[in-house]
Design a protein around this motif. Structure first.
Motif, PDB file in Angstrom:
ATOM      1  N   ARG A 265       4.183   3.904  -5.393  1.00 48.33           N
ATOM      2  CA  ARG A 265       5.464   3.254  -5.124  1.00 48.33           C
ATOM      3  C   ARG A 265       6.123   3.827  -3.877  1.00 48.33           C
ATOM      4  O   ARG A 265       6.715   3.093  -3.071  1.00 48.33           O
ATOM      5  CB  ARG A 265       6.374   3.416  -6.333  1.00 48.33           C
ATOM      6  CG  ARG A 265       6.003   2.503  -7.499  1.00 48.33           C
ATOM      7  CD  ARG A 265       6.820   2.780  -8.742  1.00 48.33           C
ATOM      8  NE  ARG A 265       6.521   1.796  -9.787  1.00 48.33           N
ATOM      9  CZ  ARG A 265       6.894   1.899 -11.048  1.00 48.33           C
ATOM     10  NH1 ARG A 265       7.609   2.972 -11.436  1.00 48.33           N
ATOM     11  NH2 ARG A 265       6.582   0.973 -11.930  1.00 48.33           N
ATOM     12  N   VAL A 269       7.173   1.826  -0.463  1.00 43.00           N
ATOM     13  CA  VAL A 269       8.489   1.872   0.172  1.00 43.00           C
ATOM     14  C   VAL A 269       8.366   2.311   1.618  1.00 43.00           C
ATOM     15  O   VAL A 269       8.989   1.728   2.521  1.00 43.00           O
ATOM     16  CB  VAL A 269       9.432   2.823  -0.600  1.00 43.00           C
ATOM     17  CG1 VAL A 269      10.732   3.032   0.175  1.00 43.00           C
ATOM     18  CG2 VAL A 269       9.736   2.272  -1.980  1.00 43.00           C
ATOM     19  N   ARG A 270       7.562   3.347   1.869  1.00 45.54           N
ATOM     20  CA  ARG A 270       7.397   3.830   3.240  1.00 45.54           C
ATOM     21  C   ARG A 270       6.883   2.723   4.146  1.00 45.54           C
ATOM     22  O   ARG A 270       7.387   2.517   5.262  1.00 45.54           O
ATOM     23  CB  ARG A 270       6.409   5.010   3.260  1.00 45.54           C
ATOM     24  CG  ARG A 270       6.253   5.660   4.629  1.00 45.54           C
ATOM     25  CD  ARG A 270       4.995   6.480   4.702  1.00 45.54           C
ATOM     26  NE  ARG A 270       3.813   5.628   4.626  1.00 45.54           N
ATOM     27  CZ  ARG A 270       2.573   6.100   4.511  1.00 45.54           C
ATOM     28  NH1 ARG A 270       2.364   7.400   4.401  1.00 45.54           N
ATOM     29  NH2 ARG A 270       1.547   5.270   4.464  1.00 45.54           N
ATOM     30  N   ARG A 272       7.176  -0.500   3.743  1.00 49.65           N
ATOM     31  CA  ARG A 272       8.188  -1.536   3.915  1.00 49.65           C
ATOM     32  C   ARG A 272       9.310  -1.086   4.840  1.00 49.65           C
ATOM     33  O   ARG A 272       9.875  -1.894   5.573  1.00 49.65           O
ATOM     34  CB  ARG A 272       8.745  -1.944   2.545  1.00 49.65           C
ATOM     35  CG  ARG A 272       7.757  -2.777   1.733  1.00 49.65           C
ATOM     36  CD  ARG A 272       8.229  -3.052   0.315  1.00 49.65           C
ATOM     37  NE  ARG A 272       7.382  -4.053  -0.332  1.00 49.65           N
ATOM     38  CZ  ARG A 272       7.470  -4.418  -1.605  1.00 49.65           C
ATOM     39  NH1 ARG A 272       8.390  -3.840  -2.389  1.00 49.65           N
ATOM     40  NH2 ARG A 272       6.674  -5.344  -2.104  1.00 49.65           N
ATOM     41  N   LEU A 286      15.078  -2.576  -1.767  1.00 50.06           N
ATOM     42  CA  LEU A 286      13.737  -2.009  -1.629  1.00 50.06           C
ATOM     43  C   LEU A 286      13.352  -1.220  -2.875  1.00 50.06           C
ATOM     44  O   LEU A 286      12.198  -1.277  -3.328  1.00 50.06           O
ATOM     45  CB  LEU A 286      13.673  -1.091  -0.408  1.00 50.06           C
ATOM     46  CG  LEU A 286      13.410  -1.743   0.948  1.00 50.06           C
ATOM     47  CD1 LEU A 286      13.505  -0.711   2.051  1.00 50.06           C
ATOM     48  CD2 LEU A 286      12.028  -2.394   0.956  1.00 50.06           C
ATOM     49  N   ALA A 287      14.309  -0.484  -3.413  1.00 48.09           N
ATOM     50  CA  ALA A 287      14.037   0.321  -4.608  1.00 48.09           C
ATOM     51  C   ALA A 287      13.597  -0.574  -5.768  1.00 48.09           C
ATOM     52  O   ALA A 287      12.553  -0.337  -6.389  1.00 48.09           O
ATOM     53  CB  ALA A 287      15.273   1.128  -4.992  1.00 48.09           C
ATOM     54  N   SER A 290      10.239  -2.282  -5.384  1.00 48.91           N
ATOM     55  CA  SER A 290       9.086  -1.387  -5.363  1.00 48.91           C
ATOM     56  C   SER A 290       8.895  -0.644  -6.681  1.00 48.91           C
ATOM     57  O   SER A 290       8.135   0.327  -6.748  1.00 48.91           O
ATOM     58  CB  SER A 290       9.238  -0.374  -4.218  1.00 48.91           C
ATOM     59  OG  SER A 290       9.432  -1.037  -2.983  1.00 48.91           O
ATOM     60  N   LEU A 298      14.975   6.422  -6.130  1.00 49.33           N
ATOM     61  CA  LEU A 298      14.096   6.304  -4.979  1.00 49.33           C
ATOM     62  C   LEU A 298      14.397   7.387  -3.948  1.00 49.33           C
ATOM     63  O   LEU A 298      13.487   8.066  -3.461  1.00 49.33           O
ATOM     64  CB  LEU A 298      14.240   4.923  -4.341  1.00 49.33           C
ATOM     65  CG  LEU A 298      13.644   4.772  -2.937  1.00 49.33           C
ATOM     66  CD1 LEU A 298      12.152   5.036  -2.951  1.00 49.33           C
ATOM     67  CD2 LEU A 298      13.955   3.393  -2.363  1.00 49.33           C
ATOM     68  N   PHE A 302      11.781  10.090  -2.715  1.00 52.01           N
ATOM     69  CA  PHE A 302      11.334   9.886  -1.342  1.00 52.01           C
ATOM     70  C   PHE A 302      11.558  11.151  -0.506  1.00 52.01           C
ATOM     71  O   PHE A 302      10.688  11.558   0.265  1.00 52.01           O
ATOM     72  CB  PHE A 302      12.079   8.703  -0.732  1.00 52.01           C
ATOM     73  CG  PHE A 302      11.413   8.130   0.492  1.00 52.01           C
ATOM     74  CD1 PHE A 302      10.475   7.119   0.378  1.00 52.01           C
ATOM     75  CD2 PHE A 302      11.730   8.590   1.761  1.00 52.01           C
ATOM     76  CE1 PHE A 302       9.855   6.585   1.500  1.00 52.01           C
ATOM     77  CE2 PHE A 302      11.124   8.069   2.887  1.00 52.01           C
ATOM     78  CZ  PHE A 302      10.190   7.054   2.756  1.00 52.01           C
ATOM     79  N   PRO A 310      15.078   7.524   2.580  1.00 47.69           N
ATOM     80  CA  PRO A 310      14.629   6.207   3.058  1.00 47.69           C
ATOM     81  C   PRO A 310      15.445   5.707   4.251  1.00 47.69           C
ATOM     82  O   PRO A 310      14.897   5.158   5.200  1.00 47.69           O
ATOM     83  CB  PRO A 310      14.820   5.312   1.827  1.00 47.69           C
ATOM     84  CG  PRO A 310      14.717   6.232   0.667  1.00 47.69           C
ATOM     85  CD  PRO A 310      15.348   7.512   1.117  1.00 47.69           C
TER      86      PRO A 310
END
Length: 333
Positions: A265, A269-270, A272, A286-287, A290, A298, A302, A310
């Motif tokens: 996951r 995210v990275r 995206r 996004l959270a 994903s 997230l 992250f 993020p």
């Protein structure tokens, strides 16, 4: 469309005078790799070439040069600490790597994983042609749940090792056709396979069926990472195995169902965050998209994984993509 930073550059000592060749090489090694002592066998006639591919996360350098010895001493490590790893694989010639009281002799069809965080000596003959893949420490330490698998050797002539070698070659050959997202995705898979090889070396008694289970579980998690309901139990039901089977297979490579799901996951995210097509999505969106339960969950995971939030990664990606002023080249003339 990728919005991340990715570039390719080539350095040839033949494009400068013979007196400047070693200076140019030393400068590039310091920038591309880390601070080392370079000992040239024939400094007056030294020749070499570097082809560098670089993203925000990985770097692949194809290098060819005359005979040389690279030495990283304890003093240099104190001056310029660097915990990251290098995957070294020759295509021609021989590389001798000494680290942690071990010596590896690498020839075509073999490779070695080493750390820059410990002293080493690396020397090669005059016919050297090979690759060096730079890997952030977190990409090795986190999946393997350990530190510094020093001078870990790999057989790249068969099986999984041969697949790794083919992927590295292709990553270089297609260098001008790649985006940051594509480059990182391929490098992610290469590192994932290296971790599998490292675990195979350390655990020769792992049953073959667990290796197969682990590979299929990874593929399933990658395909369903965005599903908020994905758990070890749900994937066991979907794949027709027991949860215990899956836990044992992942334990062999130092992770758990929960850890693998979180890892995939975070990678999603990275990717995206570095994709221009996802610019319209907020961090909260996004959270949820994903598989995370909230933006705060997230952000915490992250930052632990990548060392920044993020939002900070998105801002860094945007800055990297801002074009230089139209008259920049004129001002530098």
């Amino acid at each position: 469309m990728s919005a991340g930073s990715y570039f390719v550059e080539t350095t040839r000592t033949g494009e400068v005078s013979s007196r400047e060749g070693t200076d140019l090489w030393s400068e590039r090694i310091d920038v591309y790799q880390t601070r080392m002592d370079l000992r040239f066998t024939r400094p007056d006639t030294f020749r070499g070439e570097l082809v560098r591919q670089r993203s925000d996360n990985y770097q692949l350098v194809k290098w060819r040069s005359d005979q040389i010895e690279y030495v990283r001493t304890p003093g240099l490590i104190r001056q310029k600490p660097d915990p990251d790893y290098r995957f070294v694989l020759p295509l021609a010639g021989e590389v001798v790597l000494r680290q942690d009281d071990q010596e590896s002799r690498l020839t075509p069809g073999t490779g070695s994983l080493m750390t820059l965080g410990a002293p080493f000596e690396l020397l090669h003959d005059a016919s050297l042609d090979g690759f060096i893949l730079s890997i952030p420490a977190r990409e090795i330490d986190s999946p393997l749940n350990r530190k510094a698998p020093l001078a870990t050797g790999f057989d790249l002539g068969r099986g999984l090792g041969r697949i790794v070698l083919g992927m590295v070659r292709t990553l270089h050959e297609e260098r001008d056709q790649l985006t940051a997202t594509a480059f990182d995705a391929i490098a992610d898979r290469i590192v994932e396979l290296l971790c599998m090889l490292a675990c195979g070396d350390d655990r020769p008694d792992v049953p073959g069926h667990l290796v197969e289970v682990e590979a299929l579980v990874r593929r399933y998690v990658r395909d369903h990472a965005a599903d908020p309901g994905l758990t070890g139990a749900s994937m066991a039901r979907a794949l027709g195995w027991s949860l215990r089977q899956i836990q044992l297979a992942l334990q062999c490579v130092g992770t758990t169902p929960r850890g693998l799901i979180r890892e995939e996951r975070l990678r999603l995210v990275r990717d995206r965050l570095q994709c221009a097509d996802c610019e319209h999505m907020t961090i909260t969106e996004l959270a949820y998209a994903s598989g995370f339960s909230s933006a705060s969950a997230l952000s915490t995971a992250f930052r632990q994984r990548y060392g920044l939030s993020p939002r900070e990664m998105r801002d860094r990606t945007r800055r990297a993509c801002v074009p230089a002023p139209a008259d920049a080249d004129l001002r530098s003339v």
